[in-house]
Design an enzyme around this catalytic site. Structure first.
Site, short mmCIF file in Angstrom:
data_model
loop_
_atom_site.label_atom_id
_atom_site.label_comp_id
_atom_site.label_asym_id
_atom_site.label_seq_id
_atom_site.Cartn_x
_atom_site.Cartn_y
_atom_site.Cartn_z
N GLU A 4 0.83 -1.20 0.00
CA GLU A 4 0.00 0.00 0.00
C GLU A 4 0.86 1.25 0.00
O GLU A 4 0.53 2.26 -0.63
CB GLU A 4 -0.90 0.01 1.24
CG GLU A 4 -1.90 -1.14 1.29
CD GLU A 4 -2.57 -1.23 2.65
OE1 GLU A 4 -3.81 -1.13 2.69
OE2 GLU A 4 -1.87 -1.41 3.66
N ASP A 191 -12.18 -5.67 -1.77
CA ASP A 191 -13.13 -6.78 -1.81
C ASP A 191 -14.44 -6.32 -1.22
O ASP A 191 -14.51 -5.29 -0.55
CB ASP A 191 -12.59 -8.00 -1.05
CG ASP A 191 -12.33 -7.69 0.42
OD1 ASP A 191 -13.14 -8.12 1.26
OD2 ASP A 191 -11.34 -7.02 0.74
#
Length: 233
Positions: A4, A191
């Site tokens: 990230e 997700d």
């Protein structure tokens, strides 16, 4: 996670702080530079020396935030990362959200007063003009220490209108509150929590896609912040 942080570091042209601004044994790693006149620091939690994986969850997040606030004395902290999203709250894979508030969904303490303490509901810095300017979605961020969740976790998340599920924001909010530093959350969806669970391979693929979405969005967020008072956000 490093996956990230690295796209953000590259997009902003930041350099690792040498010598380190936060010394060991704390494992967090910091990078610094400038973007449109702003002094910017990216902090990630480093790796676990015993297992060789990224430090994740609320404990590393709160420690890194506490030490980073002491080291850099920021005007604003941004929890930037990836998360699960709730389809019921309008989330889709790749969406970037601004957090409106944070809660804990797995810190359940059913005792008087401790129940509210455990939930840890806290409002985040209001950014309606930023949201409108960049066309971002907004919602409640729910934090826990597990990638999966129990039925009770889901009950708490849906009961408080959570749009996003991740593993650090509520802890970062706690550390920021100690020093009265305003917090923003900028999160990209990997997700769908209230949908079919991805395989490990799909999750990792989505993680890189979401990190790329952050790479494109966060410089725009910083550009909007540049030169503005907090109340103008």
């Amino acid at each position: 996670m490093e996956a990230e942080a690295q796209p953000l570091i590259q997009a902003l042209g930041l350099k690792e702080d040498v010598p380190a601004k936060i010394v060991g044994p704390a494992p967090c790693v910091t990078y610094s530079g400038e973007h449109q006149g702003l002094a910017v620091h990216v902090v990630w939690n480093g790796k676990c020396k015993d297992h060789g994986v990224d430090n994740v969850g609320t404990v590393p997040a709160s420690l890194s935030t506490y030490l980073a606030v002491l080291a850099f004395k920021p005007d604003v902290v941004i929890s930037a990362g990836t998360c699960g999203g709730f389809k019921a709250q309008g989330a889709a894979i790749g969406d970037v959200f601004l957090g409106s508030a944070v809660i804990n969904h797995d810190r359940r303490i059913p005792l008087p007063a401790f129940d509210k303490y455990g939930l840890g509901h806290a409002a985040l810095l209001a950014t309606p003009h930023l949201q409108a300017a960049l066309g971002l979605k907004s919602g409640v961020v729910s934090s826990g220490n597990s990638l999966d969740y129990t039925d009770k976790c889901m009950e708490i998340m849906t009961g408080h209108g959570a749009a996003l599920k991740e593993m650090e924001a509520a802890a970062i909010a706690w550390a920021c509150a100690l020093y009265k530093v305003p917090l923003m959350c900028v999160k990209a969806v990997t997700d769908i929590v209230d949908g079919d669970r991805p395989t490990a391979e799909e999750f990792l693929e989505n993680l890189h896609s979401a990190a790329a979405a952050l790479q494109g969005t966060l410089p725009k967020v910083l550009g909007f912040l540049a030169g503005k008072e907090l109340q103008a956000l």
